[in-house]
Design an enzyme around this catalytic site. Structure first.
Site, mmCIF file in Angstrom:
data_model
loop_
_atom_site.group_PDB
_atom_site.id
_atom_site.type_symbol
_atom_site.label_atom_id
_atom_site.label_comp_id
_atom_site.label_asym_id
_atom_site.label_seq_id
_atom_site.Cartn_x
_atom_site.Cartn_y
_atom_site.Cartn_z
ATOM 1 C CG ASP A 250 9.861 -17.506 -0.114
ATOM 2 O OD1 ASP A 250 9.708 -17.260 -1.321
ATOM 3 O OD2 ASP A 250 9.586 -16.697 0.795
ATOM 4 C CG HIS B 16 11.564 -14.388 -10.413
ATOM 5 N ND1 HIS B 16 12.314 -13.361 -9.901
ATOM 6 C CD2 HIS B 16 11.594 -14.233 -11.763
ATOM 7 C CE1 HIS B 16 12.767 -12.601 -10.895
ATOM 8 N NE2 HIS B 16 12.341 -13.102 -12.030
HETATM 9 P P1 ADQ Z 1 7.490 -13.024 -3.233
HETATM 10 O O1 ADQ Z 1 6.827 -14.331 -2.971
HETATM 11 O O2 ADQ Z 1 6.573 -11.871 -3.391
HETATM 12 O O3 ADQ Z 1 8.487 -13.099 -4.500
HETATM 13 P P2 ADQ Z 1 9.722 -11.934 -1.496
HETATM 14 O O4 ADQ Z 1 10.991 -12.336 -2.142
HETATM 15 O O5 ADQ Z 1 9.787 -11.987 -0.009
HETATM 16 O O6 ADQ Z 1 8.467 -12.810 -1.935
HETATM 17 O O7 ADQ Z 1 9.397 -10.457 -1.937
HETATM 18 C C1 ADQ Z 1 8.352 -9.763 -1.343
HETATM 19 C C2 ADQ Z 1 8.562 -8.259 -1.537
HETATM 20 O O8 ADQ Z 1 7.363 -7.599 -1.159
HETATM 21 C C3 ADQ Z 1 9.679 -7.704 -0.662
HETATM 22 O O9 ADQ Z 1 10.420 -6.769 -1.391
HETATM 23 C C4 ADQ Z 1 8.942 -7.033 0.498
HETATM 24 O O10 ADQ Z 1 9.558 -5.856 0.986
HETATM 25 C C5 ADQ Z 1 7.622 -6.671 -0.130
HETATM 26 N N1 ADQ Z 1 6.576 -6.767 0.903
HETATM 27 C C6 ADQ Z 1 6.180 -7.872 1.544
HETATM 28 N N2 ADQ Z 1 5.223 -7.567 2.444
HETATM 29 C C7 ADQ Z 1 5.023 -6.248 2.353
HETATM 30 C C8 ADQ Z 1 4.144 -5.319 3.007
HETATM 31 N N3 ADQ Z 1 3.243 -5.708 3.913
HETATM 32 N N4 ADQ Z 1 4.203 -4.043 2.633
HETATM 33 C C9 ADQ Z 1 5.072 -3.628 1.705
HETATM 34 N N5 ADQ Z 1 5.917 -4.444 1.059
HETATM 35 C C10 ADQ Z 1 5.887 -5.726 1.371
HETATM 36 C C11 ADQ Z 1 8.833 -14.113 -5.464
HETATM 37 C C12 ADQ Z 1 9.302 -15.449 -4.905
HETATM 38 C C13 ADQ Z 1 10.445 -15.215 -3.916
HETATM 39 C C14 ADQ Z 1 11.579 -14.462 -4.619
HETATM 40 C C15 ADQ Z 1 11.055 -13.244 -5.342
HETATM 41 C C16 ADQ Z 1 12.135 -12.606 -6.230
HETATM 42 O O11 ADQ Z 1 8.225 -16.136 -4.264
HETATM 43 O O12 ADQ Z 1 10.934 -16.461 -3.408
HETATM 44 O O13 ADQ Z 1 12.529 -14.047 -3.638
HETATM 45 O O14 ADQ Z 1 9.953 -13.556 -6.184
HETATM 46 O O15 ADQ Z 1 12.639 -13.511 -7.165
#
Ligand code: ADQ
Length: 475
Positions: A369, A159
């Site tokens: 990311d 991921h």
């Molecule tokens: P993350 O690094 O956690 O995931 P991301 O893909 O942006 O990053 O997912 C974050 C999730 O958390 C999103 O669904 C978002 O809605 C939620 N979120 C973020 N801030 C929030 C808040 N303050 N309140 C509620 N919800 C919040 C890792 C990898 C990424 C990859 C994913 C999936 O680092 O690059 O996209 O896995 O493979």
């Protein structure tokens, strides 16, 4: 071979359920949402760390898979999760944005825990199962599972980014790591770049493999399929959320709060890879360059607490909070609202959707990311709100160092977040796009996301792992 009639065993760091008081329920994470429809169709199993919670039930309502909890001692969690996973692999795989720590004790525990997961999966003793391993916490489990079950079908999805060989070769255990991954039949990455980095790393460290197209041929006669499958979101869920009654109510409150001002929004885990410090520097630069904007816009940063047992994350929180205080102190006149609103918490999904609707500019500016789902959620919510309620569209400001950049390069405003001056200029520019241009861009990105939602990703991954293009149908 199809998945039909075969058990599916997901092996991931955490179980997909959490406890609230006495009640257990499925967790809110993206992987759980993605796999819910699939595990309903098949004999589903999930092997994962119990998070220190004992007595996890075998079945939890709302998620049709059997739970197989793995226990770890506090010392093992420190070495495996906080140590090797998050202070060695995480920074190494994110372009050394923090200095990785190479600790032999952590590595030994990482191997030991990977073996524990592999053994638990093998011990299920199922009839011809498909194993699907996830992420950087379990990179060497595939080969361990292969040792136990030489003919098993094993997939692995990463991921996070996969680094170029020039960086990976700093890892003292690079050979074991790559061999561990090569235990899988298929390895999925978000982008073609990460996939190529992996293949180049294997070619550099192992002279006994040949590569043809997407296949890595091993001397024992096995071939490992590598693939780029960008993950996505549940588009229908976010489209529904966009116009849900609670979202509308929350949006009305927010609009009142920010009346007359444009809103730039950031939503991230509080992680040094997400570029929050650079984003704040750019906001400060913008306020210096454009004093006329001071009471014209607000920057809202919602930061979910993350890994606060790790020193780098505690330092980051301190720096971010210092910067917010510094900028607000510098740029708030008497009687005026502060330019930066900082929330250190997770917010419920309807509130998140309301913020996505409120935003004139969504600043997704990580330094690195793997994919970034916030960008996909934002364009989906904005598009659905416009379709149903005629809302004007916002702008996606997107870092070129995200996996999502490859999909949105034509319609997002692309930026290099390391270049703070130009980031500030892009923010200012993003506030000025005309309505039709914004609408066209959001529409185009949202349509791309809708064409390839998270269920398509599951189908593609399982099709590759099982070598059957019709392994499952979920979308
Ligand atoms: P993350 O690094 O956690 O995931 P991301 O893909 O942006 O990053 O997912 C974050 C999730 O958390 C999103 O669904 C978002 O809605 C939620 N979120 C973020 N801030 C929030 C808040 N303050 N309140 C509620 N919800 C919040 C890792 C990898 C990424 C990859 C994913 C999936 O680092 O690059 O996209 O896995 O493979």
């Amino acid at each position: 071979m199809s998945l039909t009639g075969r058990p599916l065993v997901v092996v991931a760091n955490r179980l997909p359920v959490s406890r609230n008081g006495d009640a257990w329920r499925p967790s809110a994470g993206g992987l759980v949402t993605a796999l819910r429809p699939v595990v309903q169709q098949v004999d589903g199993h999930w092997v994962g760390w119990d998070g220190g919670l004992s007595e996890v039930p075998t079945r939890v309502e709302g998620f049709e898979a059997d739970m197989h909890p793995i226990a770890m001692t506090d010392a093992e969690v420190d070495d495996h999760y906080y140590g090797f996973s998050n202070r060695t692999l995480w920074p190494l795989f994110h372009d050394l944005l923090a200095e990785p720590v190479y600790d032999r004790q952590w590595w030994r525990t990482y191997e030991k825990i990977n073996l524990r997961f592999a053994d638990a999966a093998a011990d299920l003793d199922l009839d011809d199962p498909v194993f699907w391993l996830h992420d950087y916490h379990l990179l060497v489990a595939a080969a361990m599972l292969r040792d136990r079950l030489p003919d098993a079908t094993i997939g692995l999805f990463l991921h996070i980014p996969f680094p170029p060989p020039e960086l990976l070769s700093r890892l003292p255990w690079i050979d074991q790591l790559l061999d561990g991954m090569l235990g899988a039949d298929a390895i999925g990455f978000h982008t073609e770049w990460y996939r190529e980095n992996f293949v180049r790393s294997v070619q550099r460290t192992r002279r006994d493999v040949t590569v043809s197209g997407d296949l890595i041929h091993l001397p024992d006669g096995r071939s490992v399929h590598t693939a780029a499958h960008p993950i996505s979101i549940d588009v229908s869920e976010f489209s529904r959320l966009a116009t849900a009654d609670d979202t509308r109510r929350e949006l009305a409150e927010l609009r009142q709060q920010f009346d007359g001002r444009k809103v730039v929004l950031g939503v991230d885990r509080l992680d040094y890879t997400k570029g929050i410090r650079h984003r704040l520097q750019a906001i400060e630069q913008l306020l210096v360059d454009r004093p006329d904007l001071q009471d014209q816009f607000a920057f809202v940063q919602i930061a979910v607490p993350s890994r606060d047992d790790v020193q780098e994350y505690r330092d980051l929180r301190e720096q971010v909070e210092y910067m917010v205080g510094h900028i607000n102190g510098r740029f708030t006149d008497p009687g005026q609202d502060v330019p930066i609103h900082y929330l250190y918490r997770g917010v419920p999904k309807t509130r998140l959707a309301a913020y996505y609707r409120l935003a004139d500019v969504m600043a997704v500016t990580p330094l690195k990311d793997g994919m970034n789902l916030v960008a996909k959620e934002f364009v989906t919510v904005q598009h659905a709100a416009r379709d149903e309620e005629g809302q004007e569209a916002g702008v996606l400001l997107l870092s070129e160092f995200t996996g999502a950049a490859l999909e949105f390069v034509d319609d997002a405003i692309m930026c290099n977040p390391f270049d703070v001056q130009s980031l500030a200029a892009r923010m200012a520019q993003s506030l000025t796009f005309d309505a039709e241009d914004r609408r066209n861009r959001i529409t185009s990105m949202a349509e791309d996301v809708a064409d390839k939602d998270v269920f398509k990703w599951v189908e593609e991954e399982l099709a590759t792992i099982t070598s059957d293009p019709r392994a499952v149908r979920v979308s």
